[in-house]
Design an enzyme around this catalytic site. Structure first.
Site: not given
Length: 369
Positions: A197, A259
């Site tokens: 990420d 997420d």
């Protein structure tokens, strides 16, 4: 006589980030993400308990991630991201069709408990009926039909609310049917995804002259029905949640499915561990360490600890995005705030060694090192 100094007014923009935290889009993001993690975790636990009561193996319906898969999943995700970045224009129709099919199945799973409740009064609710390629209960057929209708409405309108509904189904389904067997695998997976990420949000610009993650997330796809309907809207694929603000026109909050799903898998694991530890509790077991005996840490479950950590991590990510005014890798904040308190609490309670290896494996089976 000296004149008093004039008090200068503080610009409202200086505290703009603080006001944005109570914006409707932010509140919606917090509530939906936490509710999906909690609901998906309990759905997974219920599936496992039902299989155990029926004497069936959960491996048939739920996929368990092993160490090798946890290590290579961030690499596979990076390859998929690059494919979508470079070949999205030529493959967008394929992406849209595959997403619609997956979203149909996932949202049917999300609707199934409601349909089971509705059909509960029918005497034949448990009877399986031939339908399409198999035999299904009336509740399963009803949930599938409702899901098809919702996907059809999304394809025809492209509305953000329908996209979010389909994304909810994908989140719950992935949390319910994918399992992490140990804290070691959880740590490997979440650490690798944190690096993934951070790299694609912060450093991809220096290599590809564009923020690859943001570019892929914001690209709308061609509508599959555009071949038949002239003015078919372009589709924003349900790989993220989008919550427009009710107070500021044009402002919206966005959160990727990863997420929610990836920390959700960790919370699902600790919920299973809490349930397993409670079921395996023995009066002859050793008492907790003196450091936490009688303290609040002894009463707080691992699930509650990780859930609070997820909330704080999401809050930190939100503040960072408002302060720096650019996209932030949410896992950079979510992973430490969910994983580190869990490890510390497990160490204090004396469960770290047992959680690190596969705690749900029977004693006579060899543990993976």
């Amino acid at each position: 006589m000296n004149r008093p100094e004039r008090l200068e007014a503080v610009p409202v923009n200086e505290y703009e980030w603080a006001y944005s935290l109570v914006d409707s889009s932010r509140i919606s993001t917090f509530l939906i993400s936490i509710l999906l993690i909690v609901y998906g975790s309990f759905r997974s636990l219920n599936i496992e308990e039902e299989k155990n009561q029926q004497g069936q193996s959960t491996n048939e319906s739920q996929h368990t991630i092993d160490t090798t898969q946890a290590m290579f999943l961030p690499i596979g995700a990076s390859v998929s991201l690059l494919v979508m970045f470079f070949f999205f224009d030529s493959m967008q129709m394929v992406f849209a069709v595959c997403t619609a099919v997956l979203a149909t199945v996932a949202f049917a799973f999300l609707l199934l408990p409601m349909c089971q409740y509705i059909m509960g009064n029918c005497s034949s609710s448990s009877t399986k009926i031939p339908f399409a390629c198999g035999r299904f209960t009336s509740a399963e057929i009803l949930s599938f039909c409702l899901s098809v209708m919702l996907v059809f409405m999304w394809v025809m309108t492209g509305h953000w609310l329908l996209m979010d509904a389909l994304a909810m189904g994908l989140c719950v389904t992935m949390i319910a049917f994918v399992r992490l067997p140990s804290l070691k695998v959880s740590t490997l997976l979440l650490t690798g995804l944190l690096i993934y990420d951070v790299f694609w949000v912060f450093f991809s610009t220096y290599i590809f002259n564009a923020n690859v993650m943001v570019r892929v997330a914001n690209r709308p796809a061609e509508n599959p029905v555009g071949i038949l309907v002239k003015d078919a809207p372009r589709l924003s694929l349900p790989g993220k949640f989008v919550f427009p603000s009710m107070h500021s026109a044009g402002h919206f909050s966005m959160l990727g499915l990863g997420d929610i799903v990836m920390p959700g898998l960790l919370l699902c694991f600790v919920l299973r561990y809490d349930n397993w530890k409670k079921a395996e509790a023995n009066p002859t077991d050793l008492p907790p360490p003196p450091l936490i005996r009688g303290s609040l840490a002894q009463k707080v479950t691992y699930f509650h600890c990780s859930l609070i950590g997820y909330f704080i991590g999401l809050l930190t990510a939100t503040v960072s995005s408002e302060v720096y005014k650019n996209a932030q890798p949410a896992l950079l904040y979510l992973v430490p705030f969910t994983l580190l308190p869990l490890v510390v609490m497990a160490y204090l309670k004396g469960d770290l060694k047992r959680m690190w290896h596969e705690p749900f494996v029977k004693a006579h089976q060899p543990l993976e090192v």
